[in-house]
Design a protein around this motif. Sequence first.
Motif, PDB file in Angstrom:
ATOM      1  N   PHE A   1      -8.028  -2.870   3.778  1.00  0.00           N
ATOM      2  CA  PHE A   1      -6.877  -3.580   4.325  1.00  0.00           C
ATOM      3  C   PHE A   1      -6.880  -5.008   3.774  1.00  0.00           C
ATOM      4  N   SER A   2      -5.719  -5.631   3.799  1.00  0.00           N
ATOM      5  CA  SER A   2      -5.557  -6.995   3.260  1.00  0.00           C
ATOM      6  C   SER A   2      -6.120  -7.099   1.849  1.00  0.00           C
ATOM      7  N   VAL A   3      -5.743  -6.139   1.006  1.00  0.00           N
ATOM      8  CA  VAL A   3      -6.184  -6.156  -0.381  1.00  0.00           C
ATOM      9  C   VAL A   3      -5.271  -7.074  -1.187  1.00  0.00           C
ATOM     10  N   GLY A   4      -5.866  -7.924  -2.027  1.00  0.00           N
ATOM     11  CA  GLY A   4      -5.080  -8.858  -2.817  1.00  0.00           C
ATOM     12  C   GLY A   4      -4.158  -8.165  -3.798  1.00  0.00           C
ATOM     13  N   ASP A   5      -3.003  -8.805  -4.090  1.00  0.00           N
ATOM     14  CA  ASP A   5      -2.049  -8.216  -5.037  1.00  0.00           C
ATOM     15  C   ASP A   5      -2.662  -8.030  -6.414  1.00  0.00           C
ATOM     16  N   GLU A   6      -3.616  -8.909  -6.760  1.00  0.00           N
ATOM     17  CA  GLU A   6      -4.208  -8.852  -8.098  1.00  0.00           C
ATOM     18  C   GLU A   6      -5.133  -7.651  -8.280  1.00  0.00           C
ATOM     19  N   ASN A   7      -5.534  -7.024  -7.177  1.00  0.00           N
ATOM     20  CA  ASN A   7      -6.381  -5.829  -7.282  1.00  0.00           C
ATOM     21  C   ASN A   7      -5.944  -4.778  -6.263  1.00  0.00           C
ATOM     22  N   SER A   8      -4.629  -4.593  -6.130  1.00  0.00           N
ATOM     23  CA  SER A   8      -4.081  -3.663  -5.137  1.00  0.00           C
ATOM     24  C   SER A   8      -4.461  -2.208  -5.418  1.00  0.00           C
ATOM     25  N   ASP A   9      -4.848  -1.896  -6.650  1.00  0.00           N
ATOM     26  CA  ASP A   9      -5.247  -0.532  -6.999  1.00  0.00           C
ATOM     27  C   ASP A   9      -6.764  -0.354  -6.968  1.00  0.00           C
ATOM     28  N   TYR A  10      -7.456  -1.187  -6.231  1.00  0.00           N
ATOM     29  CA  TYR A  10      -8.920  -1.169  -6.199  1.00  0.00           C
ATOM     30  C   TYR A  10      -9.464   0.213  -5.829  1.00  0.00           C
ATOM     31  N   SER A  11      -8.870   0.856  -4.827  1.00  0.00           N
ATOM     32  CA  SER A  11      -9.392   2.148  -4.371  1.00  0.00           C
ATOM     33  C   SER A  11      -9.250   3.238  -5.440  1.00  0.00           C
ATOM     34  N   ASP A  12      -8.316   3.055  -6.414  1.00  0.00           N
ATOM     35  CA  ASP A  12      -8.194   4.040  -7.478  1.00  0.00           C
ATOM     36  C   ASP A  12      -9.461   4.097  -8.328  1.00  0.00           C
ATOM     37  N   TYR A  13     -10.215   3.007  -8.360  1.00  0.00           N
ATOM     38  CA  TYR A  13     -11.426   2.924  -9.180  1.00  0.00           C
ATOM     39  C   TYR A  13     -12.706   3.079  -8.344  1.00  0.00           C
TER      40      TYR A  13
END
Length: 435
Positions: free
Chosen positions: A341-353
């Motif tokens: 939650f509250s993931v930054g826009d610059e790494n919004s796809d973090y969970s994909d990795y």
Amino acid sequence: MAVIRVLRANPRLSFPLGGLAAALALGLAAPADAGVSYRLDRPSAAPGEAVTIEAVYFNEGSARANWEAPPELVLQWRGSDGQIVRSLAKLRGGKASYSVPVNNFARVAWTAVVPATVNGLQAVSIEGQPAMMALDATGRETGTVASTPAQGPVVDARTGQPLPPAVVSEVGASPDGGPAPAAVAAAPAVPPESAFDRFRSAISEYKPVYFDIGTRDKTTARFQISAKYRLFSPPGDRPADWSENFYLGYTQISLWDLESDSMPFIDTTFNPSAFWLSDNIWTSPGQNWRFGLNTGVEHNSNGKDGDDSRSLNDGYIEPRFHYRFDGGSTLTFAPRVKAYFSVGDENSDYSDYAGHVDWQLRWAQDNGAVVSAMYRQGDQRRRTTQLDFAWPLKRTWLNMNGYLHLQYFNGYGETLLGYNQRNESQFRVGLSLVP
């Protein structure tokens, strides 16, 4: 064969029992046979009062040991007048059978009543055991030896002559007299804690602490520091309850370029957290299985701004399954399931990795090797694997503190800045303080 180590639930009582035994001219503590150590819970009690006999079985052998705690003990009370009285002590709790893994212990207690016909200093023995304990059973109306201060100098045990006051003062005792055993049992064992002492007792290790160097492409160092702080400390005479298992944690992991000019840090991840943690929610009857839980929230940020900024928050739950082998090692399986939650826009796809689960497995040998593995599975076959091996340097010719540490990393997210960049296989070697 099981070997005994004397463990005391309340160390403050070790002196009174020893002092009373000396007064009895027996000079006996309470060692026992085949793996068991006995002690009384107090130095004095009046006839008719209940006392507790505590026993600890410690297994220092090479295999699991079985112990049957008898439901009743036959006690012998021997007074200075030659009178001998026999009575029973009854086991508390009803459980009598224990299967004790290597380097573990089982603790039980029996309740006994001081016989109404005994008086004065008593040597208390357990029939069938070489254990000998001491109790002052003087009636309350006449006062007890255990509550009488010792007036007089410290003497040389061989000659009976007083020792020089300076010699006695060096060991922290008064040259003119000493406290009674009962007073020592009732007094605080240590002076009141300072603020630093309270901080030191509440802080402990959390995640591994290490410093490793690798040379793939260029020379880099990867290091991690981590600690947790207990918010509520339980009293020393009982385990923590659920409300006393809340912690604040902090972990920091950095990747450092040791080869380029000025040796810059490539990236640092700052990871504060708040969580509830207990590894003793449930224990199997044989004490080889344990279940624990770590659950909380955490923040990850690299402390940068602009295009290099990375940040996210997650809540997680981490069940922890521990299996204790008879040979003296423990296997732990602890999958960490995360919701972001509250993931930054610059790494919004973090969970994909990084995916949503860290699959963690750890094997730790007592005073020996520690091996751990972590696996993540993101989208589209984006896999990450980290393997760690630690070996205690005390067991090498160096005979030093810490561990030799080897680390293998392959996949995504060696740094938070490069969460979406694949890192080829990287081997590093270094020093670990907490494996």
